[in-house]
Enzyme design. Structure first.
Site, PDB file in Angstrom:
ATOM      1  N   SER A   1      37.073  29.812  40.845  1.00 39.02           N
ATOM      2  CA  SER A   1      35.634  29.587  40.702  1.00 39.02           C
ATOM      3  C   SER A   1      35.314  28.216  41.278  1.00 39.02           C
ATOM      4  O   SER A   1      36.206  27.361  41.385  1.00 39.02           O
ATOM      5  CB  SER A   1      35.265  29.619  39.214  1.00 39.02           C
ATOM      6  OG  SER A   1      33.963  29.105  39.013  1.00 39.02           O
TER       7      SER A   1
ATOM      8  N   TYR B   1      36.315  27.155  30.413  1.00 39.08           N
ATOM      9  CA  TYR B   1      36.267  28.019  31.595  1.00 39.08           C
ATOM     10  C   TYR B   1      36.741  27.246  32.823  1.00 39.08           C
ATOM     11  O   TYR B   1      37.596  27.714  33.593  1.00 39.08           O
ATOM     12  CB  TYR B   1      34.837  28.532  31.801  1.00 39.08           C
ATOM     13  CG  TYR B   1      34.679  29.463  32.985  1.00 39.08           C
ATOM     14  CD1 TYR B   1      35.070  30.792  32.906  1.00 39.08           C
ATOM     15  CD2 TYR B   1      34.143  29.004  34.195  1.00 39.08           C
ATOM     16  CE1 TYR B   1      34.934  31.649  33.994  1.00 39.08           C
ATOM     17  CE2 TYR B   1      34.008  29.853  35.284  1.00 39.08           C
ATOM     18  CZ  TYR B   1      34.398  31.177  35.183  1.00 39.08           C
ATOM     19  OH  TYR B   1      34.267  32.012  36.258  1.00 39.08           O
TER      20      TYR B   1
HETATM   21  P1  NAP Z   1      32.326  41.151  35.698  1.00 43.99           P
HETATM   22  O1  NAP Z   1      31.195  41.833  36.408  1.00 43.99           O
HETATM   23  O2  NAP Z   1      32.204  40.954  34.219  1.00 43.99           O
HETATM   24  O3  NAP Z   1      33.659  41.914  36.039  1.00 43.99           O
HETATM   25  C1  NAP Z   1      34.875  41.549  35.459  1.00 43.99           C
HETATM   26  C2  NAP Z   1      35.663  42.803  35.160  1.00 43.99           C
HETATM   27  O4  NAP Z   1      36.930  42.417  34.629  1.00 43.99           O
HETATM   28  C3  NAP Z   1      34.979  43.660  34.113  1.00 43.99           C
HETATM   29  O5  NAP Z   1      35.094  45.013  34.416  1.00 43.99           O
HETATM   30  C4  NAP Z   1      35.760  43.280  32.863  1.00 43.99           C
HETATM   31  O6  NAP Z   1      35.722  44.267  31.885  1.00 43.99           O
HETATM   32  C5  NAP Z   1      37.138  43.130  33.432  1.00 43.99           C
HETATM   33  N1  NAP Z   1      37.976  42.393  32.521  1.00 43.99           N
HETATM   34  C6  NAP Z   1      37.647  41.336  31.759  1.00 43.99           C
HETATM   35  N2  NAP Z   1      38.691  40.958  31.011  1.00 43.99           N
HETATM   36  C7  NAP Z   1      39.711  41.779  31.338  1.00 43.99           C
HETATM   37  C8  NAP Z   1      41.034  41.879  30.901  1.00 43.99           C
HETATM   38  N3  NAP Z   1      41.526  41.066  29.972  1.00 43.99           N
HETATM   39  N4  NAP Z   1      41.828  42.829  31.434  1.00 43.99           N
HETATM   40  C9  NAP Z   1      41.335  43.674  32.367  1.00 43.99           C
HETATM   41  N5  NAP Z   1      40.077  43.640  32.785  1.00 43.99           N
HETATM   42  C10 NAP Z   1      39.253  42.688  32.284  1.00 43.99           C
HETATM   43  O7  NAP Z   1      32.553  39.699  36.281  1.00 43.99           O
HETATM   44  P2  NAP Z   1      32.641  39.147  37.772  1.00 43.99           P
HETATM   45  O8  NAP Z   1      31.549  38.187  37.962  1.00 43.99           O
HETATM   46  O9  NAP Z   1      32.803  40.242  38.742  1.00 43.99           O
HETATM   47  O10 NAP Z   1      33.971  38.287  37.635  1.00 43.99           O
HETATM   48  C11 NAP Z   1      35.142  38.540  38.361  1.00 43.99           C
HETATM   49  C12 NAP Z   1      35.891  37.230  38.518  1.00 43.99           C
HETATM   50  O11 NAP Z   1      35.109  36.328  39.269  1.00 43.99           O
HETATM   51  C13 NAP Z   1      36.212  36.532  37.218  1.00 43.99           C
HETATM   52  O12 NAP Z   1      37.499  35.985  37.279  1.00 43.99           O
HETATM   53  C14 NAP Z   1      35.192  35.440  37.171  1.00 43.99           C
HETATM   54  O13 NAP Z   1      35.615  34.340  36.390  1.00 43.99           O
HETATM   55  C15 NAP Z   1      35.069  35.086  38.624  1.00 43.99           C
HETATM   56  N6  NAP Z   1      33.839  34.395  38.984  1.00 43.99           N
HETATM   57  C16 NAP Z   1      32.630  34.967  38.796  1.00 43.99           C
HETATM   58  C17 NAP Z   1      31.493  34.261  39.143  1.00 43.99           C
HETATM   59  C18 NAP Z   1      30.125  34.824  38.983  1.00 43.99           C
HETATM   60  O14 NAP Z   1      29.161  34.074  39.151  1.00 43.99           O
HETATM   61  N7  NAP Z   1      29.956  36.089  38.689  1.00 43.99           N
HETATM   62  C19 NAP Z   1      31.596  32.976  39.649  1.00 43.99           C
HETATM   63  C20 NAP Z   1      32.844  32.433  39.833  1.00 43.99           C
HETATM   64  C21 NAP Z   1      33.964  33.151  39.495  1.00 43.99           C
HETATM   65  P3  NAP Z   1      34.636  44.105  30.705  1.00 43.99           P
HETATM   66  O15 NAP Z   1      33.356  44.460  31.331  1.00 43.99           O
HETATM   67  O16 NAP Z   1      35.121  45.064  29.684  1.00 43.99           O
HETATM   68  O17 NAP Z   1      34.699  42.672  30.252  1.00 43.99           O
END
Ligand code: NAP
Length: 584
Positions: free
Chosen positions: A454, A467
């Site tokens: 991130s 985080y």
């Molecule tokens: P998201 O839409 O919530 O997708 C994350 C997915 O991972 C969800 O399906 C979630 O399931 C699943 N998940 C969470 N915990 C898990 C676990 N312990 N084991 C297996 N699956 C799990 O979030 P996203 O924004 O796409 O995030 C993806 C990555 O990008 C993360 O690492 C996040 O920190 C990073 N990121 C995101 C952003 C942003 O602005 N969106 C910015 C920087 C970095 P549930 O729905 O059941 O939780």
């Protein structure tokens, strides 16, 4: 050295005796492997063993190489016309009634281009897979076009390839190459291959190397100058061609194949990050692409065409994405699917993972499977790795994406909060790297690991201590692992997205407030992320680009890129911004 389990026979043609080896069931389609310079048929031993499970595999020592006899005199004994006679004699002996699928590497590919573009072989070749060896005719036209219209870019291409061809000039000198190969160069060649090409040590190259290399110099002398000067005007391929280009080939520029579509009406392009000797260093990928190509041609289906962004690079590759049920993970699975990869979609939500796999198949994945696992659960991850390795093989690309959000000051963050966020965001990545990365390294055929970190990894904030710490750890882990795995051709990338419009805000935890306030903050941050509206598909594109170009750290959104620059040039400014309490 003989090939394990091979049946050998001799085929007599044009005054030479060719040593021919066969593996697999002769009732299956015939795949004929032609070796290059300075090699013998044993260069194919790893690929042949894999292909023999599905096909009738035929290899032969080119005249003057391995256990085939050499023409007398040598001069004039290695012309492309004579090599074509040899190919036809072997094809008639091993597969008299059906055309063969030809595969060539290096000079094996150069001569196979001749076979597939001359009239007298029409009907005898079902398909051709070319690796690291251009048609001399196409090469001649390529040079001619650049000499006739010399733009700066095209002159650069000419000079680049000219420099890579240094050994071709040397091979045209009389006697010197023979002396070198039968002397010190022949003795040192196995070590040179191990060091500069990363060819694994073992029973290759064989003991015939010095005489193979000495005789093989005539391949160059008998053909190169004459053909480059007067390339045939009608060198069109009469069979579908699959071109596999190693991107780090020290001897051939990938630009050489820019105009290939004009000569090959049915062309499938594949690329892989590897050096010249891919039959030794990438036997899994090479055999998988040959198998896919031959099977589709045999089945009367159009040969696979590399579709989508980076389709040439990821087609057929095995890619696993964690957290693939939503947001960035799902978009990344889809992007690999579009490029024709085989996708394993992992999420803790079984239904969401199944949906991603199903849609991936529709989008264009070579295949797709859903797996359920919580990445923070070591035991579950071990089981997952076992299943994936057993059912699908070693990964080519691993994307550790699953992660959760957590917001709140340090003193409102409980130990349980810390544990949860580190368990998923950091330990999830560690488990993935350890369990899948170890097998990648053990296989010794390269690969890539992507960790989704991130912008919070380098941009401090009073509101995100836990985080940001988890993501900073992921960034540093990625850098350390990248250093450790560089020698094994395994790239590691940390992706730093910035603010991306996904579901993460809906599930993020806000500490130090009651439930009602937490829910209000989730809604408000979801609104803010929606207003910013940066799509996860753009992060997915950055992931594929990063793997294709083996990038170390990739900040994605403009604000993530800006903060990255500031963290290097003006860290004091970022520190001051970190003190501002966000209003949610
Ligand atoms: P998201 O839409 O919530 O997708 C994350 C997915 O991972 C969800 O399906 C979630 O399931 C699943 N998940 C969470 N915990 C898990 C676990 N312990 N084991 C297996 N699956 C799990 O979030 P996203 O924004 O796409 O995030 C993806 C990555 O990008 C993360 O690492 C996040 O920190 C990073 N990121 C995101 C952003 C942003 O602005 N969106 C910015 C920087 C970095 P549930 O729905 O059941 O939780």
């Amino acid at each position: 050295m003989t090939l394990k389990g091979a049946r050998e026979r001799r085929v007599r043609t044009g005054g030479v005796d060719l040593c021919v080896a066969e593996l697999g069931d002769p009732g299956q389609p015939t795949v004929m492997l032609v070796h290059g310079y300075p090699d013998s048929k044993e260069v194919w031993s790893e690929v042949a063993a894999r292909l023999a499970e599905r096909f009738h595999v035929v290899l032969y020592d080119v005249r003057g190489h391995g256990r085939s006899t050499a023409p007398r005199p040598l001069r004039g004994g290695f012309t492309l016309a004579k090599l074509t006679d040899d190919f036809l004699a072997v094809a008639d002996a091993v597969s008299p009634d059906r055309p063969v699928h030809l595969v060539g590497h290096d000079w094996g590919s150069v001569q196979s281009w001749e076979f597939v573009t001359v009239g007298r072989t029409e009907g005898r070749i079902a398909s051709f897979t070319s690796m690291s060896g251009p048609s001399l005719d196409h090469f001649g036209h390529w040079i001619g076009a650049r000499v006739k219209r010399p733009t700066p870019g095209r002159v650069g291409q000419l000079l680049g390839q000219g420099a890579r061809s240094w050994y071709v000039y040397l091979l045209h000198t009389p006697a010197l190459p023979e002396l070198a190969w039968r002397g010190p160069l022949g003795r040192r060649w196995p070590r040179i291959l191990q060091r500069s090409e990363k060819v694994p040590a073992g029973d290759y190259p064989t003991s015939s190397l010095p005489s193979d290399a000495a005789h093989g110099a005539w391949l160059y002398r008998d053909n190169v100058r004459a053909r480059l000067r007067r390339p045939r005007p009608d060198a069109y391929a009469h069979a579908p061609v699959q071109l596999i280009t190693p991107l780090d080939d020290a001897f051939l520029s990938e630009r050489l194949y820019d105009d290939l579509e004009q000569w090959v009406p049915r062309l499938t392009r594949r690329t892989l990050p590897a050096r010249h000797w891919i039959p030794r260093t990438r036997p899994d990928q090479v055999s998988a692409w040959i198998e896919e190509f031959v099977t589709s041609v045999e089945g009367g289906r159009p040969a696979p065409v590399a579709d989508g962004r980076h389709g040439d690079r990821f087609g057929g590759q095995l890619v696993l994405v964690t957290g693939a049920g939503s947001g960035i993970g799902r978009a990344t699975a889809f992007a690999f699917a579009e490029a024709g990869a085989r996708v394993v979609a992992v999420d803790r939500d079984a239904e969401a993972a199944a949906r991603t796999a199903e849609l991936s198949r529709l989008i264009g994945a070579a295949d797709a499977w859903a797996e359920t696992a919580d990445v923070s659960d070591e035991h579950a991850m071990e089981k997952l790795a076992e299943r994936v390795h057993r059912d699908h093989g070693v990964l080519d690309v691993l994307v550790n994406n699953a992660g959760i959000g957590l917001s709140g000051s340090f003193f409102t963050t409980t130990t349980e909060d810390w544990r949860r966020v580190l368990d998923v965001n950091l330990w999830g990545v560690i488990h993935g790297c350890r369990l899948f990365g170890a097998r990648m390294a053990e296989r010794g055929q390269g690969g890539h690991i992507v960790n989704i970190a991130s912008a919070a990894a380098y941009q401090p904030s009073r509101a995100l201590p836990a985080y940001s710490t988890s993501k900073a750890a992921v960034l540093m882990l990625s850098e350390c692992l990248r250093a450790e795995l560089a020698g094994q051709d395994i790239g590691v990338t940390a992706i730093c997205p910035g603010i991306v419009n996904t579901n993460i805000t809906a599930t993020a935890r806000f500490t130090g407030v009651d439930e009602a306030e937490e829910s209000r903050r989730r809604q408000r941050s979801a609104r803010l992320y929606g207003l910013r509206n940066y799509p996860p598909e753009k992060v997915a594109k950055a992931v594929l680009d990063a793997v294709a170009h083996n990038r170390a750290v990739v900040p994605v959104t403009p604000e993530a890129r800006g903060a990255h620059l500031m963290s290097r040039l003006l860290p004091g400014v970022l520190r001051r911004v970190a003190r501002v309490e966000p209003r949610l």
